[in-house]
Design an enzyme around this catalytic site. Structure first.
Site, PDB file in Angstrom:
ATOM      1  N   HIS A 288       0.878  -1.187   0.000  1.00 13.08           N
ATOM      2  CA  HIS A 288       0.000   0.000   0.000  1.00 13.08           C
ATOM      3  C   HIS A 288       0.911   1.231   0.000  1.00 13.08           C
ATOM      4  CE1 HIS A 288      -3.439   2.433   0.569  1.00 13.08           C
ATOM      5  NE2 HIS A 288      -3.809   2.124   1.804  1.00 13.08           N
ATOM      6  N   HIS A 327      -2.397  -2.528  -9.789  1.00 16.37           N
ATOM      7  CA  HIS A 327      -3.337  -1.904  -8.868  1.00 16.37           C
ATOM      8  C   HIS A 327      -4.601  -2.757  -8.822  1.00 16.37           C
ATOM      9  CE1 HIS A 327      -5.746   1.170  -6.888  1.00 16.37           C
ATOM     10  NE2 HIS A 327      -4.592   1.696  -6.548  1.00 16.37           N
ATOM     11  N   ASP A 383       2.756   5.246  -6.937  1.00 17.28           N
ATOM     12  CA  ASP A 383       4.010   5.144  -6.196  1.00 17.28           C
ATOM     13  C   ASP A 383       5.232   5.003  -7.079  1.00 17.28           C
ATOM     14  OD1 ASP A 383       3.051   5.330  -3.564  1.00 17.28           O
ATOM     15  OD2 ASP A 383       2.165   3.352  -3.779  1.00 17.28           O
TER      16      ASP A 383
HETATM   17  N1  CMC Z   1       4.780  -7.153 -10.363  1.00 19.18           N
HETATM   18  C1  CMC Z   1       4.646  -8.369 -10.928  1.00 19.18           C
HETATM   19  N2  CMC Z   1       3.508  -9.042 -11.003  1.00 19.18           N
HETATM   20  C2  CMC Z   1       2.413  -8.454 -10.463  1.00 19.18           C
HETATM   21  C3  CMC Z   1       2.462  -7.190  -9.853  1.00 19.18           C
HETATM   22  C4  CMC Z   1       3.708  -6.536  -9.810  1.00 19.18           C
HETATM   23  N3  CMC Z   1       3.818  -5.336  -9.245  1.00 19.18           N
HETATM   24  N4  CMC Z   1       1.238  -6.858  -9.413  1.00 19.18           N
HETATM   25  C5  CMC Z   1       0.431  -7.882  -9.730  1.00 19.18           C
HETATM   26  N5  CMC Z   1       1.156  -8.845 -10.372  1.00 19.18           N
HETATM   27  C6  CMC Z   1       0.640 -10.099 -10.923  1.00 19.18           C
HETATM   28  C7  CMC Z   1       0.290 -11.063  -9.811  1.00 19.18           C
HETATM   29  O1  CMC Z   1       1.403 -11.886  -9.491  1.00 19.18           O
HETATM   30  C8  CMC Z   1      -0.826 -11.837 -10.459  1.00 19.18           C
HETATM   31  O2  CMC Z   1      -0.274 -12.743 -11.388  1.00 19.18           O
HETATM   32  P1  CMC Z   1      -0.957 -14.200 -11.614  1.00 19.18           P
HETATM   33  O3  CMC Z   1      -2.307 -13.897 -12.196  1.00 19.18           O
HETATM   34  O4  CMC Z   1      -0.039 -14.917 -12.531  1.00 19.18           O
HETATM   35  O5  CMC Z   1      -1.040 -14.830 -10.263  1.00 19.18           O
HETATM   36  C9  CMC Z   1      -1.587 -10.786 -11.262  1.00 19.18           C
HETATM   37  O6  CMC Z   1      -0.589  -9.793 -11.580  1.00 19.18           O
HETATM   38  C10 CMC Z   1      -2.738 -10.133 -10.537  1.00 19.18           C
HETATM   39  O7  CMC Z   1      -2.232  -9.547  -9.354  1.00 19.18           O
HETATM   40  P2  CMC Z   1      -2.948  -9.585  -7.936  1.00 19.18           P
HETATM   41  O8  CMC Z   1      -1.902  -9.749  -6.876  1.00 19.18           O
HETATM   42  O9  CMC Z   1      -4.080 -10.570  -7.965  1.00 19.18           O
HETATM   43  O10 CMC Z   1      -3.577  -8.157  -7.894  1.00 19.18           O
HETATM   44  P3  CMC Z   1      -4.108  -7.448  -6.597  1.00 19.18           P
HETATM   45  O11 CMC Z   1      -5.230  -6.605  -7.048  1.00 19.18           O
HETATM   46  O12 CMC Z   1      -4.398  -8.419  -5.511  1.00 19.18           O
HETATM   47  O13 CMC Z   1      -2.858  -6.581  -6.098  1.00 19.18           O
HETATM   48  C11 CMC Z   1      -1.356  -4.835  -5.807  1.00 19.18           C
HETATM   49  C12 CMC Z   1      -2.727  -5.228  -6.337  1.00 19.18           C
HETATM   50  C13 CMC Z   1      -1.188  -3.306  -5.899  1.00 19.18           C
HETATM   51  C14 CMC Z   1      -1.216  -5.213  -4.316  1.00 19.18           C
HETATM   52  C15 CMC Z   1      -0.277  -5.533  -6.648  1.00 19.18           C
HETATM   53  O14 CMC Z   1      -0.361  -5.143  -7.994  1.00 19.18           O
HETATM   54  C16 CMC Z   1       1.128  -5.287  -6.128  1.00 19.18           C
HETATM   55  O15 CMC Z   1       1.572  -6.002  -5.213  1.00 19.18           O
HETATM   56  N6  CMC Z   1       1.867  -4.266  -6.686  1.00 19.18           N
HETATM   57  C17 CMC Z   1       3.161  -3.911  -6.187  1.00 19.18           C
HETATM   58  C18 CMC Z   1       3.020  -3.040  -4.926  1.00 19.18           C
HETATM   59  C19 CMC Z   1       2.550  -1.638  -5.250  1.00 19.18           C
HETATM   60  O16 CMC Z   1       3.051  -0.990  -6.154  1.00 19.18           O
HETATM   61  N7  CMC Z   1       1.583  -1.145  -4.445  1.00 19.18           N
HETATM   62  C20 CMC Z   1       1.073   0.216  -4.576  1.00 19.18           C
HETATM   63  C21 CMC Z   1      -0.362   0.246  -4.947  1.00 19.18           C
HETATM   64  S1  CMC Z   1      -0.895   1.893  -5.448  1.00 19.18           S
HETATM   65  C22 CMC Z   1      -0.808   2.867  -4.050  1.00 19.18           C
HETATM   66  C23 CMC Z   1      -1.839   2.536  -3.060  1.00 19.18           C
HETATM   67  O17 CMC Z   1      -3.020   2.819  -3.305  1.00 19.18           O
HETATM   68  O18 CMC Z   1      -1.478   1.991  -2.022  1.00 19.18           O
END
Ligand code: CMC
Length: 448
Positions: A288, A327, A383
């Protein structure tokens, strides 16, 4: 076959009817019993409680929906922030983020978020006056900060000190009194920068710099962080405006993890300082608000443009995440990231080009073309560029999530206010699907 019309009040079964196209309802057949139900659809949503009367037998509790991480569940009705993740749209109270970033100030935007309308000149002056006159903190907070190690993370210090404020303001418990809520709003928005700056100065072992009421919100924060021997701190206007725009971009983001924490903890009717401490803790995590810090650490780990492909390879192998990408809601370029990229260059014009930008741009270039990221619709989020801006402005990496928490305070309070005044809201208490052991007798220790 019996057809049942399910309403929020669990109305009696309706006579059999075949679904009419164009009606705002959902027809469900429970194949366990063969019974049919018709559930109203309002605002493209069904009420989870309407599922409860779908039972396989009289003793059945009724159907519940399972939604880990709330990926498809609305927990509230809200009128604050609108996001269309597919189109990359973000609006506060109907105003596009791009327009607010260009024309508004953080304090004006905070007022808009909290009270629903842009302030008149008098309202804005009054609002700024009250925020400015609530920036000082009790001297005891300084003693509190002194107890932390010199290398304590400022987010840990912020979480603790904002929670401690609840002990200084017992009147904050009067949460259904609008005057009390207004007072705590002034205090929280006024004091978050002071607590943050004091945490930073503590980590440097520097004397605390007190608020200067003649400065703007952002300039005063920079003053408390960076002032040394000068009698009057003067912020660079480009950096002051850049910080103010970043504060606007971070002011609210509807039902994210920290707003959900604010609403859930606030729903127990605790005082707002305790709820904000919980929201700040939720923001601290690297998925986050801690992501901006994680992005910069990642860029340092990559080290050079030449090493980006190797890093991306390990991301695609599932060994790590490309921080600042992806996201839950945006499946398109985060509109805040676009604005941040622009601000980055304005800050570099003043402070010099941050060498990490080339690594970031190469990550973005490769990721936007690569099938792994394209298929999963992973784009830069807010971010991705903020860390580079903050670093160029002279902030240490550990202060990055703090710079997110300060402006998000207005959003948290608006979400909390809306939750408290919503007659449908109650103490937050999800259900679970229990899959653990069935009843079993206690075994004395010698028999295990
Ligand atoms: N790098 C590589 N792969 C990713 C990433 C990433 N940053 N984000 C998602 N994926 C992949 C994930 O592994 C999954 O792949 P698969 O379908 O093969 O299992 C797919 O994309 C879907 O991801 P998810 O984890 O189901 O998506 P989510 O909605 O649960 O997670 C998230 C959203 C923001 C937590 C995630 O994208 C992430 O961990 N990003 C990196 C951390 C980050 O930049 N966070 C800041 C968010 S914006 C500021 C805020 O509002 O806090």
């Amino acid at each position: 076959m019996e057809a049942q019309k399910v309403t929020a009040s669990n109305a009696a079964p309706a006579p059999e009817q075949s679904p009419t196209p164009g009606r705002d309802s959902l027809s469900i057949t429970d194949n366990r019993t063969g019974k049919k139900y018709e559930i109203p659809i309002k605002n493209n949503t069904i009420r989870a409680l309407d599922l409860r009367q779908i039972k396989s037998n009289d003793k059945d509790f009724g159907l519940i929906s399972y939604d880990p991480a709330f990926t498809n569940t609305a927990s509230c009705e809200s009128r604050i922030t609108y996001i269309d993740g597919d189109a990359g749209i973000l609006r506060y109270r109907g105003y596009p983020i791009e327009e607010l970033a260009e024309k508004s100030t953080y304090l004006e935007t905070a007022y808009l978020i909290l009270y629903g309308e842009l302030p008149t000149r008098d309202q804005l002056n009054d609002w700024q006056y009250h925020i400015t006159h609530h920036t000082f903190i009790h001297e005891s907070i300084k003693k509190f900060l002194d107890g932390f190690h010199y290398d304590a993370h400022p987010m840990g210090m912020l979480i603790s000190t904002v929670a401690a404020l609840s002990t200084f303001y017992p009147d904050a418990k009067d949460i259904f009194n609008p005057e009390s809520r207004k007072k705590q709003t002034y205090r929280l928005i006024g004091k978050m920068p002071t607590l943050s700056a004091f945490a930073y100065r503590h980590s440097l072992g520097m004397p605390f710099a007190y608020p200067d009421n003649e400065l703007t919100y952002g300039a005063n924060f920079l003053n408390m962080l960076f002032r040394t021997t000068e009698l009057k701190y003067r912020a660079n206007p480009t950096l002051e405006r850049a910080l103010d725009i970043l504060f606007i971009l971070h002011a609210d983001h509807e039902q994210n993890c920290s707003s959900t924490a604010m609403r859930a903890v606030g729903s127990s009717h605790v005082d707002p300082y305790s709820a904000i401490a919980a929201a700040t803790a939720a923001l601290y995590g690297p998925l986050h608000g801690g992501a901006n810090e994680a992005v910069l650490r990642m860029l340092y780990e990559i080290g050079s443009v030449a090493k980006v492909p190797e890093y991306i390879k390990s991301v695609k192998a599932g060994e790590r995440l490309l921080m600042g990408f992806g996201h839950r809601v945006y499946k398109n370029y985060d509109p805040r990231a676009r604005i941040c990229k622009h601000i980055a260059y304005e800050v570099f014009d003043v402070m010099g080009r941050n060498p990490m930008i080339d690594i970031a741009l190469e990550c973005e270039r490769i990721a936007l073309e690569d099938d792994y990221f394209v298929k999963r619709r992973l784009y830069p989020n807010v971010d991705f560029y903020t860390g580079l801006i903050y670093q160029s402005m002279g902030f240490p990496v550990t202060m990055f999530p703090v710079l997110f928490a300060i402006p998000r305070t207005s959003g948290w309070i608006a979400q909390w206010d809306e939750m408290l005044l919503d007659p449908e809201q109650k103490i937050s208490r999800p259900r679970q699907v229990y899959l653990g052991a069935d009843k079993r007798p206690y075994l004395p220790i010698e028999q295990r």
